[in-house]
Structures are given as structure tokens and as C-alpha cells.
Design a protein around this motif. Structure first.
Motif, PDB file in Angstrom:
ATOM      1  N   LYS A  93      13.339  14.915  26.757  1.00  0.00           N
ATOM      2  CA  LYS A  93      13.141  14.452  25.632  1.00  0.00           C
ATOM      3  C   LYS A  93      11.816  15.483  25.191  1.00  0.00           C
ATOM      4  CE  LYS A  93      14.945  10.826  24.710  1.00  0.00           C
ATOM      5  NZ  LYS A  93      14.949   9.242  25.091  1.00  0.00           N
ATOM      6  N   HIS A 126       7.643  15.522  22.353  1.00  0.00           N
ATOM      7  CA  HIS A 126       6.925  15.036  21.736  1.00  0.00           C
ATOM      8  C   HIS A 126       5.427  16.057  21.464  1.00  0.00           C
ATOM      9  CE1 HIS A 126       4.299  11.830  19.382  1.00  0.00           C
ATOM     10  NE2 HIS A 126       5.169  11.361  19.822  1.00  0.00           N
ATOM     11  N   TRP A 160      10.764   9.129  21.933  1.00  0.00           N
ATOM     12  CA  TRP A 160      10.639  10.443  21.914  1.00  0.00           C
ATOM     13  C   TRP A 160      11.775  11.154  21.563  1.00  0.00           C
ATOM     14  CZ3 TRP A 160       7.161  13.187  26.188  1.00  0.00           C
ATOM     15  CH2 TRP A 160       6.267  13.094  26.150  1.00  0.00           C
ATOM     16  N   PRO A 164      14.609  13.957  21.258  1.00  0.00           N
ATOM     17  CA  PRO A 164      15.785  13.984  22.147  1.00  0.00           C
ATOM     18  C   PRO A 164      15.314  15.918  21.973  1.00  0.00           C
ATOM     19  CG  PRO A 164      17.668  13.065  21.382  1.00  0.00           C
ATOM     20  CD  PRO A 164      15.760  12.980  20.258  1.00  0.00           C
ATOM     21  N   ASN A 172      17.632  17.906  15.767  1.00  0.00           N
ATOM     22  CA  ASN A 172      17.646  16.954  15.436  1.00  0.00           C
ATOM     23  C   ASN A 172      17.146  16.251  13.606  1.00  0.00           C
ATOM     24  OD1 ASN A 172      16.691  14.841  18.105  1.00  0.00           O
ATOM     25  ND2 ASN A 172      15.846  17.468  18.262  1.00  0.00           N
TER      26      ASN A 172
END
Length: 883
Positions: free
Chosen positions: A37, A39, A61, A63, A77
Motif C-alpha cells: 500500500k 500514500h 491507502w 494499492p 490505479n
């Protein structure tokens, strides 16, 4: 003692038989490659120690793709558009304007690993992070010292950080390069990207637009490795092959020399045996290690009798031996072991006084270098074993024997060298510098002057440490043949001398080190030579008549794909014939310009003004084939007289560029690949566009007697005219001019051009080479091609095995020439090409009365396939492949 000795020997042979390709212990190492994950760091206020604990929730968060870059994750994403399509890259914020914080991210991974028993150790390995990072595990900071550098591996003993429950949280904050550069359109932008110890192309080059995050991220593999108290680091396997050898003969012995560094990570002394096993032979050395001691251990050489040698592509087989180096404690417990494939070969270099350039010998035999320049597999660093295998296989299929890994990019990943080992591609590996960014030339695009740029990067010691680490990482691969200090410029003096005089002798000492890619020590630019390049389209006579450097490290031409290839990344509105501006590489289309198109000009128009983009792209394939066939034939025709080698600029693109490639980013080959394949055949008849002569090239180490050379022409109706057939011989590893065709061709080609067929037959009348040219009329136009009757080519397909088919093409005796036919494996329902496909030949021309069998390897996942064939005078045919 004898029973114990036998037991240990059996144990080691068992380890060999359970061999794994990776240079890690097979059952005791695993990759952290899923479940990550991430961020953006600026969006978090929590302390690093807290977020690296399992109790802190990261459920919200995003992937993350690891290995990968920030852009890779954002693309996966759907947070950014595909930067390879159209002008989407302009829609992605560039780090130079957005700021480094925009691409600074935390990456987290939860994994299970309980603390080991006894003296067991657990190691966390990073094979590549760009550019700075801090590493936390279960609330503790792992790297006590700041870590910097794209090309420096990291290894941490995390045994004491593991949770007793086995539930662990790894957290890594990754910062972008210190200097991101201004992508102002220059080579490497404003040049300041070279202040980092990293690659330079990410700020833009003449074949790629800027990579917006500059490849920030955990871009290479992350592994957990479990060992005993003693770990083996950086094993080194050297091979020596004395004398001059030939494939297929009874061989004199070769020798294998093994060494490794042992590290005792435990707090008690350890004694045991370092053992190396290869070819069911082994050698040992007894070792005692004090707590936390490191020691380099050298083992006695192993003699391999009648060895199976490793040879470059087209010269012999790529034999590899499985081997294992292990440390076994006195209680017979294996503390650590590494599996290594060994290629028995020796590469040497010698100065050729006639050409005034270096020549390469493998196992004592002279090899004319036919190479290609490689940038990187993917601009977003999305690496995979399958992609490496496909790309290197394409280079094998081109008939090349060397890949140069260019200095503005990476030290390639181990999986790349494994593929080169399999396919027989020697590797010339550059270090990280370029004349463009590092100050060789004046350049108004650059921010700083030449004197300042001459000292890039900022941290010389980091460069030297990174170079040492990369040497250790890849030095065991038999394909690695040449080290190169950098692209077109020698590195700063302290870095250069550290590389050449310290690191190379100590860490390798078995390979040629070139000061830089076009150094006088490689290829002397005497008055008879005219430099490297050119990089664009040339008259075919150029490659025979114009003398470049005697070992040319960069020369190339065009390379766009056909319509199917173009449609993958050109928006519909831009799928038009590019309108070229005379005297400029630019065209009147922003997307074509953005994707770095270089023009074909009159070379396409000589086949008739194209009707639409499909017609233009198909005619461009004729140009592609001719350009690269003539390029390689021109160099081979002058081997050992003018040249000792040539490296094409370039053979692949890591982005959807419109220049310099034998296949597109999507692994779809164009006609360049097959023009090269034809020109690089080991025993080959050639036509010189320089003096209209026929040559025979023999790039083998055997003299070829009793060859029948047949030269014919065919008119546009398919009528044959025999010019001559004559017995001749072919000198080993050389080219020979046979006779001139000037007067014969001037008569038959004057009106509408002609087809010229050069064939070589052996003593059994078996054709071993056929090379078919299409020649223009007296005005330089291919006027006759537009008046050809329709082809009567037929196709029969059959399945040979899963993922393999055979296609038989037949052209009747009373038919015209079946000219320039492209085969494609397609989905029978959608008609879309299945990629990658590997063809034993393609863009083939069949003379009247001839037949050709072509084998095709295609993705085994395909439930069913059809084969499509279409040509210059053949409308598309499609046939389903059946068992």
C-alpha cells in the motif's frame, strides 16, 4: 571421518539437483511483490514509527506496485492517463514544476515472518530504490544512516526487529532524486539530472519525453532471506579457457575459480567449510569466523575436462552448468548457499593494427561484433522475466551477438543477463554518464557550463560505491563481456581511475574496460574514419562506400511500425500520413513530433505516393528492411579491413517512440528486425549497392568449399533470367568480393527495376542462403512494383505443439514473384495480433516455384489462433491453425 565426508558430499549434490536460477537460497528466500500500500507523504501527519506498526490502519491507502515507481502505481490505479498514448504525458504533472513532495510516497507491506530459532538470521534486501529512503520495521528505524543512490543495493539484518507473533509491518518512505532537472527539450533536459547517481534519460532525450516522476520508487525487487549465522555475499565465479577452441570438438580442459565473502552475523565463533560444486566436482576450504567477522575466501580451481563451452549467438551453443556455493557448519547444517549458472568461456580483446580498433575474441576465436544499443526495457521500470526474455530473444533473432547497455540508463537487472546467457548475446555494460549531460559539448539547453558539468555527479564517492556494488551484482554472468566507463565521455578523473585502476582489477579483472563508448582505445578516429553515426535514413550505397569509425558504437536509421503498431498509441485524428518539413526532423503533426518521428522523405515516395497511412506504413517497412539489411551487410562486407565491429543505434525503445527500433514497445516486430536477420546470416551472399558487386560473407570459423553461387533476376511478371552460377569458396570469418553485376543489371533494371536473387547451394544442391533484393529503375523509382500481377501465394498452417505452429508458403512455378509478405498470429475472433510472436522469418519474398516453411512461437495462453498473411501483391489471407 569417511562416512561423514560421504554424507556431506551427497548433501551438496542434492543441493545442486534442487537448483534454482536466482542467486539466492531457493527455499529460504521469497519476494515481497504483492500486497503493498502507498500514500503521499505530504498527506500524512503520523510519525514513521507509528505507521510502521501493524496496529496502524492502512486500509484506506492506495494499492501500490512494488517493484515499480510512483507513476506505475498511479497508472495502475487510474490516477493518471497512459503516458505512452498520444500526448497524455503532458497531462501528468512534472516534478520540476509540481515539486519533489508531489512524488514523495510512503510504501507499506505487511508480511509474516517469525523470529528464527538458535542463530538463524533474517535479512531484508532491496535491489533498487530511487533515490533516497528511510526504512522502518515494526516501529523501529532499520537504516541508521541515511541511504542514497539508485544503483546501490541495500541489505539489512532485521532479525531483532521481527515481532514474536510473526506479524510484521515494513514501511519505506521514498524521496525523488536530489536534482530533478528542467525538462527543457535538451538531451537530459538542462543536464542537472546528472548530478545524481542515477539514470539521465528520465529528463527527456531525442527518443523519449520526460518521465514525470523521474522514476521515483522502490523500482526493483524486495526480498526476505533466511540464513544461519554465516551468510555468503558476493560470490565470484571466474572461468578460464586457454588456447583457441572450436564448437563441436573434443576440448582441452577449462577452469573454474570460485571465491566469496563470508559474514558471521552471530555473536559466537563459527567453524565450517566453504564448498563449491560444479559438474559434479567440488572443492572446499575450511574457515573459522569470529563473531561479526567478514572474510573473503578463495577456493582452489576446478578443472573441467572436455568442457561444454559457452559461445556467442550464431557461433555455437550457449552451454550452462549448474553450480552451488555453500557454507556448511561443522554440525553439517547449511548456513547459506547460492545457486549460480556458469558459462565456461573466456573473452579477450586485442588491438587490430590494420583497422586501428579493438577486436574481440571468445574462447580464442575472433568474433566480428554485430551489436545493438539497448536503453531499458520499460520507461516506467515495469520489468518482468517474460519481457526480458522476449526482447533479448528478438536480438538473437536479428542475428546480433552483442547488446550494449547505454550509459544514460541503468545497470540492467540480473534477469536481463540471464536472458543474454540463454540466447548468446554478449553484453557491453556502460556506467552512468553521457557526453550530453556530463559536459563534452557546448549546449545552450544546459543550465551549467561544461567545466561544472564535467564534474557531475555531485557525490563521487557514492558513484564509486554504487559501481562497486553493480560489478559484484552482475560479474558472474558469462554474457557480460565488456565494461564501459560511460557514453561518449570519460568520467571525472577520480571516478575514472577508481573504476579502471582499483575496482576492475580487484572485483573482476576478466573483462575489457573501455574508457568511454567512442574512445580512441576502442576505435581510433584516424583520417580514414568519419566518426560514429549517422542516425537517420541514408542511401543504400552509403553503408558500403562511406567509411565510419572502425568499431562504430552508434549508427542507425529509421524504424516506425506498420499501421497496427501505430494505432496502439496514435489517436484516431493523428492517424494520417506525416507531412514532413524539408530539412527538418519535425512534421506538421504535434503527436508525431511528440513521439520523436524522423522522416523517410523520398525513400517512401520512391514506391509511389502513399494513398493513406496504412499504405505509407507498409511502404516504410520496405525502407526499414532495406536500410538495416544494407547497414549490416556494408559493415560485414568490410570486416577486418575497415571494421572490427558495429553497434546499431538503437534496436529497441522503452516508450512509444517513432524511431530507431526493430520492434515496438508492445513487442510487435517491424521489417527492420528481419532485414537485419537476413543480413546477419552466418553464411551469406550479398549485393553491394556501392559498386554493384556480389560478395560472400562467412561469419563462421570453418572454410566453406564447393559452394554454388547462383545469381538471377526476375522481372515483374516473374520471368527468370540467369546471370551466372559459379563454384566458389568462403574464407572463415571474412567477406570476399566475387564479381561485379554492374553491366548485367543496367540492362535488366533500366525500364522498371528488377528482382535480384543471390543464392548459395552446398555440395548436395541444398539451398543454404537466399537473399532477394528489389532494385529501382534508371530514375531511382520502383515503378515496376506498381504494375505487378496479383500474387498466387498459398498458405498451409499446422500446429506443432502448444504455442508453436508451422506455416508453409508456396508460390506456383508460373506465378509472379510473391513480394514482401508479412505473417501475423491473430486471435481468430477479434483479428488482433497475439504478442509477442516469434517467426523464423517474416516479410518474406518467394520466387516462382519456391516454397518456404516458417515456424512461429506464440503465447501459449491463446485458446486458438489464426495466421494472417498479406503482401505487396497479395490481399490478406487468414487461416485457422488446426492440429
Amino acid at each position: 571421518m569417511m562416512i561423514k565426508h560421504i554424507a556431506i558430499t551427497v548433501l551438496f549434490l542434492a543441493v545442486c539437483l534442487s537448483y534454482c536460477r536466482a542467486q539466492y537460497p531457493s527455499a529460504r528466500s521469497y519476494e515481497l511483490n504483492s500486497g503493498w500500500k502507498c500514500h503521499k507523504a505530504s498527506g500524512l501527519s503520523v510519525k514513521p514509527e507509528t505507521l510502521s506498526e501493524s496496529r496502524y490502519s492502512i486500509a484506506s491507502w492506495m494499492p501500490a506496485t512494488v517493484p515499480g515507481t510512483v507513476l506505475t502505481t498511479l497508472l495502475e490505479n487510474k490516477k493518471i492517463p497512459d503516458p505512452f498514448y498520444g500526448m497524455n504525458n503532458n497531462r501528468i504533472p512534472d516534478i520540476a514544476q509540481a515539486g519533489k513532495a508531489y512524488y514523495t510516497y510512503w510504501f507499506c507491506k505487511d508480511f509474516k515472518e517469525a523470529p528464527p530459532e538458535d542463530n538463524g538470521q533474517v535479512w531484508l534486501n532491496f535491489r533498487g530504490i530511487n533515490y533516497r529512503c528511510a526504512v522502518y520495521l515494526n516501529g523501529k528505524k532499520v537504516n541508521k544512516e541515511p541511504f542514497t543512490g539508485m544503483f546501490l543495493r541495500q541489505r539489512y539484518n532485521v532479525t531483532r526487529y521481527l515481532e514474536p507473533s510473526g506479524q510484521n509491518r515494513l514501511a519505506v518512505i521514498v524521496y525523488p532524486p536530489d536534482e530533478v532537472g528542467d525538462p527543457n527539450g535538451g538531451q537530459g533536459g538542462d543536464g542537472t539530472i546528472a548530478k545524481n547517481v542515477a539514470h539521465q534519460y528520465v529528463a527527456g532525450w531525442d527518443w523519449i519525453q520526460p518521465v514525470r516522476d523521474r522514476n521515483t520508487g522502490i523500482w526493483d525487487k524486495v526480498t526476505i532471506e533466511k540464513t544461519g549465522a554465516v551468510i555468503i555475499t558476493d560470490p565470484f565465479i571466474k572461468t578460464t579457457v586457454p588456447g583457441i577452441r572450436k564448437p563441436g570438438e573434443q576440448q582441452e580442459p577449462a577452469f573454474v575459480h570460485a571465491s566469496a565473502t563470508l559474514e558471521n552475523a552471530g555473536n559466537t565463533a563459527v567453524t565450517g567449510v566453504l564448498r563449491y560444486v560444479v559438474n559434479e566436482q567440488y572443492v572446499t576450504q575450511r574457515v573459522q569466523l569470529q563473531p561479526f567477522e567478514k572474510k573473503e575466501v578463495h577456493l582452489s580451481a576446478i578443472e573441467i575436462k572436455n568442457p561444454r563451452l559457452w559461445w556467442p549467438n550464431t557461433y555455437g551453443p550457449q552451454n550452462l552448468y549448474r553450480s552451488v556455493i555453500s557454507f556448511v557448519k561443522d554440525d553439517q547444517e547449511i548456513s547459506d548457499s547460492r545457486n549460480i549458472e556458469v558459462g565456461l568461456r573466456e573473452v579477450r580483446n586485442n588491438w587490430n593494427m590494420h583497422t586501428r580498433s579493438m577486436e574481440v575474441r571468445v574462447n580464442g576465436q575472433l568474433v566480428f561484433i554485430r551489436g545493438g544499443n539497448w536503453i531499458v526495457s520499460d520507461a516506467l521500470l515495469r520489468f518482468s522475466n517474460a519481457r526480458y526474455d522476449a526482447e533479448v530473444r528478438f536480438h538473437r533473432d536479428m542475428g546480433l551477438n552483442l547488446i550494449r547497455v547505454w550509459g544514460g540508463a541503468l545497470t540492467e537487472r540480473p534477469e536481463f543477463y540471464e536472458a543474454c546467457d540463454r540466447y548468446g548475446l554478449l553484453v557491453m555494460q556502460d556506467f552512468w554518464g553521457s557526453g550530453d549531460c556530463n559536459g563534452r559539448w557546448m549546449d545552450p539547453k544546459k543550465k551549467e557550463d561544461q567545466w561544472t558539468r564535467r564534474q557531475y555527479p555531485d557525490d563521487h564517492q557514492l558513484f564509486i560505491r554504487s559501481a562497486a556494488d553493480m560489478i559484484r551484482m552482475i560479474r558472474n554472468y558469462p554474457s557480460l563481456a565488456i565494461w564501459c566507463g560511460g557514453n561518449e565521455i570519460v568520467l571525472p578523473p577520480d571516478i575514472f581511475h577508481a573504476l579502471k585502476d582499483s575496482l576492475m582489477p580487484v572485483l573482476d579483472g576478466t573483462r575489457w574496460f573501455i574508457d568511454y563508448s567512442n574512445s580512441d582505445s576502442m576505435s581510433y578516429n584516424a583520417t580514414g574514419g568519419n566518426g560514429d553515426g549517422p542516425y537517420g535514413i541514408q542511401p543504400l550505397s552509403y553503408f558500403w562506400n562511406y567509411r565510419t569509425w572502425p568499431f562504430n558504437s552508434e549508427i542507425g536509421s529509421v524504424g516506425m511500425g506498420d499501421l497496427v503498431s501505430l494505432q496502439r498509441f496514435l489517436p484516431k485524428a493523428n492517424q494520417v500520413i506525416p507531412s514532413e518539413q524539408k530539412g527538418s526532423e519535425a512534421v506538421n503533426d504535434s503527436v508525431w513530433t511528440y513521439h520523436k518521428y524522423i522522416g523517410y522523405g523520398r525513400f517512401v515516395n520512391a514506391y509511389g505516393m502513399p494513398r493513406d497511412l496504412e499504405d505509407f506504413a507498409n511502404k516504410a517497412q520496405l525502407v526499414n528492411y532495406d536500410q538495416y539489411r544494407s547497414l549490416t551487410e556494408g559493415f560485414i562486407g568490410h570486416q577486418w579491413d575497415w571494421y572490427t565491429g558495429v553497434i546499431i543505434w538503437k534496436t529497441q525503445n522503452p516508450w512509444t517512440a517513432l524511431r530507431g527500433q526493430m520492434y515496438d514497445y508492445y513487442l510487435d516486430p517491424n521489417a527492420c528486425l528481419y532485414g537485419l536477420r537476413t543480413g546477419n546470416r552466418p553464411l551469406h551472399g550479398m549485393f553491394s549497392f556501392g559498386d554493384s558487386s556480389v560478395y560472400i560473407a562467412n561469419n563462421t570459423w570453418e572454410k566453406k568449399d564447393n559452394l554454388m553461387l547462383v545469381v538471377k533476376t526476375y522481372d515483374m511478371q516473374g520471368k527468370e533470367h540467369l546471370i551466372t552460377q559459379v563454384f566458389c569458396e568462403a574464407i572463415p570469418q571474412n567477406s570476399k568480393r566475387i564479381f561485379s553485376l554492374n553491366s548485367a543489371l543496367s540492362r535488366v533494371a533500366k525500364q522498371e527495376g528488377t528482382f535480384l536473387a543471390i543464392q548459395l547451394l552446398d555440395a548436395d544442391k541444398t539451398m543454404i542462403d537466399e537473399n532477394i533484393y528489389w532494385l529501382p529503375d534508371a530514375t531511382g523509382q520502383y515503378s515496376g512494383l506498381n504494375n505487378m500481377p496479383p500474387s498466387r501465394l498459398t498458405m498451409h498452417c499446422r500446429k506443432l505443439a502448444e504455442g508453436k505452429a508451422e506455416v508453409t508458403l508456396t508460390n506456383p512455378y508460373d506465378a509472379p514473384v510473391a513480394f514482401f509478405n508479412r505473417l501475423s498470429v491473430v486471435d481468430p475472433k477479434t483479428g488482433e495480433r497475439l504478442l509477442p510472436g516469434f517467426y523464423s522469418d517474416n516479410y518474406v519474398t518467394l520466387l516462382p516455384g519456391s516454397q518456404k516453411k516458417i515456424t512461429i512461437d506464440y503465447p501459449e495462453t491463446a485458446s486458438g489462433i489464426s495466421v494472417s498473411v498479406s503482401g505487396w501483391n497479395l490481399k490478406e489471407q487468414r487461416q485457422k491453425v488446426r492440429p
